[in-house]
Design a protein around this motif. Structure first.
Motif, PDB file in Angstrom:
ATOM      1  N   HIS A  49       0.831  -0.998  -0.305  1.00  0.00           N
ATOM      2  CA  HIS A  49      -0.077   0.045  -0.016  1.00  0.00           C
ATOM      3  C   HIS A  49       0.829   1.180   0.014  1.00  0.00           C
ATOM      4  O   HIS A  49       1.583   1.394   1.118  1.00  0.00           O
ATOM      5  CB  HIS A  49      -0.893   0.002   0.907  1.00  0.00           C
ATOM      6  CG  HIS A  49      -1.637   1.140   1.372  1.00  0.00           C
ATOM      7  ND1 HIS A  49      -2.825   1.067   1.880  1.00  0.00           N
ATOM      8  CD2 HIS A  49      -2.290   2.692   0.996  1.00  0.00           C
ATOM      9  CE1 HIS A  49      -3.522   1.817   1.813  1.00  0.00           C
ATOM     10  NE2 HIS A  49      -3.088   2.956   1.086  1.00  0.00           N
ATOM     11  N   LEU A  99       1.768   5.163  -0.378  1.00  0.00           N
ATOM     12  CA  LEU A  99       1.500   6.616   0.777  1.00  0.00           C
ATOM     13  C   LEU A  99       2.295   7.424  -0.019  1.00  0.00           C
ATOM     14  O   LEU A  99       3.432   7.288   0.541  1.00  0.00           O
ATOM     15  CB  LEU A  99       0.710   6.777   2.319  1.00  0.00           C
ATOM     16  CG  LEU A  99       0.120   5.489   2.607  1.00  0.00           C
ATOM     17  CD1 LEU A  99       0.280   4.798   4.013  1.00  0.00           C
ATOM     18  CD2 LEU A  99      -1.270   6.231   2.404  1.00  0.00           C
ATOM     19  N   LYS A 140      -4.609   6.451   3.570  1.00  0.00           N
ATOM     20  CA  LYS A 140      -4.700   5.146   4.349  1.00  0.00           C
ATOM     21  C   LYS A 140      -6.228   5.211   4.432  1.00  0.00           C
ATOM     22  O   LYS A 140      -6.848   3.774   4.297  1.00  0.00           O
ATOM     23  CB  LYS A 140      -3.982   5.245   5.566  1.00  0.00           C
ATOM     24  CG  LYS A 140      -4.214   3.872   5.679  1.00  0.00           C
ATOM     25  CD  LYS A 140      -2.984   3.687   7.510  1.00  0.00           C
ATOM     26  CE  LYS A 140      -3.513   2.234   8.169  1.00  0.00           C
ATOM     27  NZ  LYS A 140      -4.680   2.045   8.390  1.00  0.00           N
ATOM     28  N   TYR A 187       2.928  -0.679   3.617  1.00  0.00           N
ATOM     29  CA  TYR A 187       2.345   0.157   4.252  1.00  0.00           C
ATOM     30  C   TYR A 187       3.846   0.933   3.416  1.00  0.00           C
ATOM     31  O   TYR A 187       5.048   1.002   3.817  1.00  0.00           O
ATOM     32  CB  TYR A 187       2.701   0.587   5.235  1.00  0.00           C
ATOM     33  CG  TYR A 187       0.717   0.681   5.644  1.00  0.00           C
ATOM     34  CD1 TYR A 187      -0.186   0.652   5.001  1.00  0.00           C
ATOM     35  CD2 TYR A 187       0.603  -0.293   6.585  1.00  0.00           C
ATOM     36  CE1 TYR A 187      -1.665   0.618   5.106  1.00  0.00           C
ATOM     37  CE2 TYR A 187      -0.743  -0.614   7.219  1.00  0.00           C
ATOM     38  CZ  TYR A 187      -1.941   0.248   6.120  1.00  0.00           C
ATOM     39  OH  TYR A 187      -3.536  -0.962   6.615  1.00  0.00           O
TER      40      TYR A 187
END
Length: 364
Positions: free
Chosen positions: A100, A102, A123, A203
């Protein structure tokens, strides 16, 4: 086994994908640059391969690989089909783990889909869409299982209890991966659902060059927000990784890294982290023709590991001759390892350890 790169549009997903795979996916400064998912097979950096090669001097070296998928950016309302929502959610459901991305840097020249930089909000936007999609799947399953539970089916009642716990968590915006279930419950009831928020996640905080070594306050906010989520975090400057990727020689890359204070490209750390996230490990075979890294799940038995080379190896497995790579490197040759009594003979019940060097004996 494959990991999907996800995130809001325009946060650096495709640039990161290009750094990892050299596949040159389209990337640009506008939302929805990626529509169809791009797929790359990525070599896993492993210094042990070089060490083995120096000992054996093979004709070729074959590293372990992992599959990375660059998935279209998601926007608010994706669970209801907004943007490329349905396509995005379908693509991510097919992956085994999530990277993910960011945005954790400020730059007025790069458009943010929501107009400002706030990785916690970003998020949450994606989490909510994934949770809503999972909630939809869980509610459908509850309707189906409820019918069996009402007839007194004990197994269905047990499953219903698990489903209601998941439903309650999702309604509170809690990801399934952070919930405490027994291994039996996960295997029997949760895994078949293929819930997106149950997939392991890393992340990836995309920072500026100035923050490539130590991170920044954005990264720390994300770190704090995932403390109870059973997730991992890594930060890297994706724009810098792209620059490193364009350099031709190893020496040029080394100089570039030294100038900005890094020991290795962040993409190398990311690939290894992804490999670990997928619960994979490596064993080696070494001979004059090739030194090769083979990928197996953590916990695989010797016959299962043999089956990765060829199914006949698993069917006709007799035994495995095992050397730890540390012993092989320390002694400098297989002969010296043997003289030191460090070669082990293992049977069908042996569970492989990461870094084992193996010779299989089999009969078909």
């Amino acid at each position: 086994m494959k990991a999907g790169i996800v995130g809001l549009p325009n946060v650096g997903k495709s640039t990161l994908f290009n750094c990892l795979s050299n596949a040159k996916a389209q990337s640009a400064n506008f939302p929805f640059c990626t529509i169809e998912p791009n797929i790359g097979i990525v070599n896993v950096p492993d210094q042990r391969l070089s060490q083995l090669s120096n000992i054996v001097n093979p004709q070729r070296i074959i590293p372990a690989t992992v599959e990375i998928v660059d998935i279209a950016g998601l926007v608010k309302g994706a669970s209801k089909g907004e943007g490329l929502g349905n396509q995005f959610l379908g693509n991510i459901r097919e992956t085994d783990a999530i990277l993910h991305v960011l945005r954790c840097f400020d730059d007025d020249n790069i458009v943010h889909v929501d107009g400002s930089v706030d990785p916690l909000r970003d998020k949450e936007t994606i989490d909510i869409e994934l949770q809503l999609k999972d909630l939809e799947a869980v509610q459908k399953k509850i309707e189906k299982v409820s019918r069996s539970a009402r007839t007194g089916n004990k197994e269905a009642q047990k499953e219903l209890e698990v489903l209601f716990r998941i439903k309650e968590a999702l309604e509170k915006s809690i990801n399934v991966r952070g919930l405490d279930f027994s291994e039996e419950e996960r295997i029997e009831f949760i895994k078949p659902l293929q819930l997106i928020t149950d997939k392991p996640v890393l992340y990836v905080c995309n920072v500026s060059e100035a923050d490539a070594v130590n991170g920044n306050s954005y990264v720390e906010k994300i770190r704090g927000s995932i403390s109870d989520e059973n997730a991992e975090i890594l930060f890297l400057a994706i724009s810098i990784e792209a620059d490193i990727n364009e350099l031709d020689s190893f020496e040029e890359r080394e100089m570039f890294l030294n100038d900005i204070g890094l020991k290795e490209p962040g993409s190398s750390k990311l690939i290894r982290s992804t490999y670990s996230l997928l619960n994979l490990q490596t064993y080696f075979t070494a001979g004059e023709k090739e030194v090769r890294a083979w990928t197996i799940p953590v916990g695989a038995s010797a016959p299962q590991a043999a089956g990765v080379i060829h199914t006949d190896f698993e069917k006709g497995f007799i035994r495995a001759e095992v050397i730890s790579i540390e012993d092989l490197v320390n002694f400098g040759s297989e002969l010296k390892v043997k003289e030191a009594g460090k070669i082990r003979v293992e049977g069908k019940d042996y569970v492989l350890q990461d870094g084992d060097v193996l010779h299989f004996r089999f009969n078909v």
